[in-house]
Design an enzyme around this catalytic site. Sequence first.
Site, short mmCIF file in Angstrom:
data_model
loop_
_atom_site.label_atom_id
_atom_site.label_comp_id
_atom_site.label_asym_id
_atom_site.label_seq_id
_atom_site.Cartn_x
_atom_site.Cartn_y
_atom_site.Cartn_z
N GLY A 45 6.84 5.03 8.22
CA GLY A 45 5.99 6.21 8.39
C GLY A 45 6.13 6.79 9.79
N GLU A 55 9.52 15.59 15.74
CA GLU A 55 9.92 15.50 14.33
C GLU A 55 9.13 16.54 13.53
OE1 GLU A 55 8.78 11.91 12.01
OE2 GLU A 55 10.85 11.90 11.31
N LYS A 64 0.84 -1.19 0.00
CA LYS A 64 0.00 0.00 0.00
C LYS A 64 0.88 1.24 0.00
CE LYS A 64 -1.86 2.84 2.89
NZ LYS A 64 -1.81 4.04 2.03
N GLY A 72 2.89 3.89 13.50
CA GLY A 72 3.66 2.68 13.80
C GLY A 72 3.15 2.00 15.08
#
Length: 501
Positions: free
Chosen positions: A252, A405, A199, A257
């Site tokens: 990702g 992040e 995906k 996650g």
Amino acid sequence: MNNTNNIQLTKRSIEFLARKNHAMLIGGKWCASSNGATLAVHNPADESLLGSVPAATEADVDTAVGAARQAFESVAWGRMRPDQRQRLLLRLADLVEEHAKTLAEIESLDNGKSVVIAEHVDVALVASYFRYMAGWATKIEGSTLDVSIPFAPQNQFVGYTRKEPIGVVGAIVAWNFPLLLAAWKLGPALATGCTVVLKPAEQTPLSALYLGQLIQEAGFPDGVVNVVTGDGPSVGAPLTRHPGVNKLTFTGSTDVGKLIGKAAMDNMTRITLELGGKSPVIVLEDCDPAVAAAGAAQAIYFNQGQVCCAGSRLYVHKKNYERVVADLAAHANALKIGHGLDPATQLGPLVSREQMDRVCSYIDIGRQQGAEVVAGGARAGSLGYFVQPTVLAKVDQKARVVQEEIFGPVVVAMPYDDLDEVAALANDSPFGLGASIWSNDLARVHRLIPKIKSGTVWVNCHNMLDPALPFGGYKQSGFGKEMGRAALDAYLEQKSVLMMV
Ligand code: NAI
Ligand code: MG
């Protein structure tokens, strides 16, 4: 900002893009979503519509997992000799190279990145990764063991282990390196004999669909690789919950996650998670400030800072701090911002409006928490999702821009005094993906490396990846390794065999 009116795409790119409404690949057939829904695909450089892809449904995910299961159990794939799998992967690598310009153009249009980088970094790494993994297909080994079972001293045994492909792999990837991240999953899956439901990210699905065509052309049996397009909640999540999936591999955000990790445990699905980062760039006292500034600029601005291991925290010894920050700001200001298809572009747009807004809001949070903006600090232009390369100085270690992040062209710069202090600052992060040390003082470098809690430490370089070198995070940057021999084991089960003779 530049324009791209005079750039000529390859004939293959023109033909592919002219389809407009793309199909997805399930069981060797190109198909629409079961309910006909589609998802728009945009060019982030000018916000134009590139076309659409199917918005797959949970039923489509189920069909794709079924196709992957059938292929896994088939004679054509399940009993294929390892050297034949190797040959297919080598053929795929050749096709990737043959179509390199087209893949790079599609990647550049869909993601925004420089077409030059896309060709010479992303696509080149994909081909070399498939070749590296092709080599492993014929080198999957167990061991023979002398056993000493204490309660059966009169018997003799032969003990050995064999490694077997895990089965159906669900691979979910992010948008920052769409093709390369897909290859990181496909390479070891195909080398070991697994089958895959891939995906791609909803922002950047096109290169995975093009790769699907090359996978067919290479001669992989139907259903070995399925590409299902759509967003996270409606396609990614059902894939993670599906009991027919034996392994999940994800690149990702750390938040997603964690969701995937929880879903995986319900079925004991194996997982590899490659997640976020906040990687430190550590400049030691002896490092030439000009070298440090150029290195720091490359570490953060490569791929617009949308890199899981981007050097987003810069720690410079106080002796050279002002100089390095000033030089870094000069590098930032000199970068040529533009459309990814212009070969002169050094900094393209971010992938989406959402990501641009997110990065700009982080810059504002930085300002509010006392950071000094010494370069950039805002959106660039008014069309396309461009953000100025930004340097935030004199930031408090506890500030959100240091701890979280940002995933854009924004670096925070802080001074430090001594080696122990900088090791503690570097480790004061929930993440631990990469770090770089800039110095020619071997003794200090070697004293520092063991102290840094991260999966990769670069010395006098940053963001350098090789198919042979395991890559993966400590702490909340992930779980398991990609690349190298370690990546293979993540796609294999180990069976112990004990035979009384
Ligand atoms: P994301 O983690 O939501 O998306 C990555 C992939 O996961 C996409 O294919 C998405 O469709 C899928 N996904 C989303 N929700 C899911 C779910 N519940 N179940 C299964 N699959 C799901 O990342 P997003 O939202 O695009 O970016 C947000 C932030 O994540 C970025 O600003 C950045 O900080 C971080 N990020 C980090 C990356 C890395 O390589 N470390 C890559 C992409 C994003
Ligand atoms: Mg998301």
